[in-house]
Enzyme design. Structure first.
Site, PDB file in Angstrom:
ATOM      1  N   CYS A   7      -2.878  -8.376  -6.211  1.00  0.00           N
ATOM      2  CA  CYS A   7      -3.834  -7.455  -5.386  1.00  0.00           C
ATOM      3  C   CYS A   7      -4.822  -6.922  -6.508  1.00  0.00           C
ATOM      4  O   CYS A   7      -5.218  -7.401  -7.559  1.00  0.00           O
ATOM      5  CB  CYS A   7      -2.954  -6.290  -4.866  1.00  0.00           C
ATOM      6  SG  CYS A   7      -1.961  -5.088  -5.794  1.00  0.00           S
ATOM      7  N   ARG A  13       0.590  -3.094  -3.529  1.00  0.00           N
ATOM      8  CA  ARG A  13       1.051  -4.115  -2.872  1.00  0.00           C
ATOM      9  C   ARG A  13       1.581  -5.344  -3.539  1.00  0.00           C
ATOM     10  O   ARG A  13       2.661  -5.870  -3.068  1.00  0.00           O
ATOM     11  CB  ARG A  13      -0.353  -4.635  -2.102  1.00  0.00           C
ATOM     12  CG  ARG A  13      -0.814  -3.685  -1.173  1.00  0.00           C
ATOM     13  CD  ARG A  13      -2.225  -4.254  -0.650  1.00  0.00           C
ATOM     14  NE  ARG A  13      -3.243  -4.185  -2.009  1.00  0.00           N
ATOM     15  CZ  ARG A  13      -4.482  -4.420  -1.578  1.00  0.00           C
ATOM     16  NH1 ARG A  13      -5.001  -4.617  -0.683  1.00  0.00           N
ATOM     17  NH2 ARG A  13      -5.408  -4.242  -2.739  1.00  0.00           N
ATOM     18  N   ASP A 123      -4.933  -1.625   1.826  1.00  0.00           N
ATOM     19  CA  ASP A 123      -4.567  -1.084   0.596  1.00  0.00           C
ATOM     20  C   ASP A 123      -3.803   0.142   0.996  1.00  0.00           C
ATOM     21  O   ASP A 123      -4.746   0.898   1.499  1.00  0.00           O
ATOM     22  CB  ASP A 123      -5.745  -0.869  -0.182  1.00  0.00           C
ATOM     23  CG  ASP A 123      -5.560  -0.722  -1.451  1.00  0.00           C
ATOM     24  OD1 ASP A 123      -4.298  -0.033  -1.653  1.00  0.00           O
ATOM     25  OD2 ASP A 123      -6.590  -0.639  -2.659  1.00  0.00           O
TER      26      ASP A 123
HETATM   27  P1  4NP Z   1      -3.309  -2.103  -5.039  1.00  0.00           P
HETATM   28  O1  4NP Z   1      -3.564  -0.610  -4.364  1.00  0.00           O
HETATM   29  O2  4NP Z   1      -4.237  -3.152  -5.411  1.00  0.00           O
HETATM   30  O3  4NP Z   1      -2.398  -2.455  -4.041  1.00  0.00           O
HETATM   31  O4  4NP Z   1      -2.331  -2.078  -6.449  1.00  0.00           O
HETATM   32  C1  4NP Z   1      -4.451  -0.070  -5.499  1.00  0.00           C
HETATM   33  C2  4NP Z   1      -4.139   0.699  -6.828  1.00  0.00           C
HETATM   34  C3  4NP Z   1      -5.123   1.139  -7.440  1.00  0.00           C
HETATM   35  C4  4NP Z   1      -6.140   1.606  -6.853  1.00  0.00           C
HETATM   36  C5  4NP Z   1      -6.655   0.897  -5.853  1.00  0.00           C
HETATM   37  C6  4NP Z   1      -5.777   0.161  -5.306  1.00  0.00           C
HETATM   38  N1  4NP Z   1      -7.329   2.441  -7.986  1.00  0.00           N
HETATM   39  O5  4NP Z   1      -8.416   2.183  -7.407  1.00  0.00           O
HETATM   40  O6  4NP Z   1      -6.770   2.900  -8.864  1.00  0.00           O
END
Ligand code: 4NP
Length: 155
Positions: A7, A13, A123
């Site tokens: 991800c 995720r 997300d």
């Molecule tokens: P992930 O979610 O891609 O599912 O791990 C996120 C985690 C952090 C961020 C964005 C999405 N961020 O912008 O910090």
């Protein structure tokens, strides 16, 4: 089988996807190598988001030992399958992989559940706990398909 879940942050995720698939594979005594990574993993070395840990734990899965890591182009050579959560992850994996890009290895995770429909795992980062439960259920169903598809072929 060597499977990588990807991800953006490797915080919300893909740690859930790694934990869920690992749990199912272990239950079937499948010796698969399952891992996860982020295309922009800025919290390298950190544990998954506390709500991902909580939702996993409520479903009997411990993901607290996982550590955030960056997707690197060599992952394209090592893994048999790389599942991405959304279309921007797909584009980012392609960019990072450069000449090592192998289209046959990479797919949206939900294409296992809804073939060719290009659906995305949303997300949950900006939302409440409910979003993490929804994401868990989607990933759980897709991982059942992966297990059924590959467990007869690869121990
Ligand atoms: P992930 O979610 O891609 O599912 O791990 C996120 C985690 C952090 C961020 C964005 C999405 N961020 O912008 O910090």
């Amino acid at each position: 089988m060597k499977i990588l879940m990807v991800c953006l942050g490797n915080i919300c995720r893909s740690p859930l996807a790694e934990g869920i698939l690992q749990h199912k594979a272990t239950a079937l005594n499948l010796h698969w190598h399952i891992d996860s990574a982020g295309t922009a993993a800025y919290k390298i070395g950190c544990q998954p988001h506390h709500l991902s840990q909580k939702v996993a734990s409520l479903n009997g899965i411990n993901i607290s030992h996982q550590q955030c890591k960056q997707f690197v182009k060599e992952d394209m050579l090592y893994y048999d399958k790389i599942y991405v959560m959304d279309k921007s992850n797909y584009a980012d994996v392609k960019d990072i992989s450069k000449s090592l890009w192998n289209e046959n290895k990479v797919d949206l995770l939900l294409n296992e559940l809804y073939p060719l429909q290009q659906k995305e795992v949303p997300d949950p980062w900006y939302g409440a706990e409910d979003g993490y439960h929804k994401v868990y259920d989607m990933i759980d169903k897709a991982c059942d398909v992966i297990i059924n598809k590959y467990s007869t072929l690869h121990e």
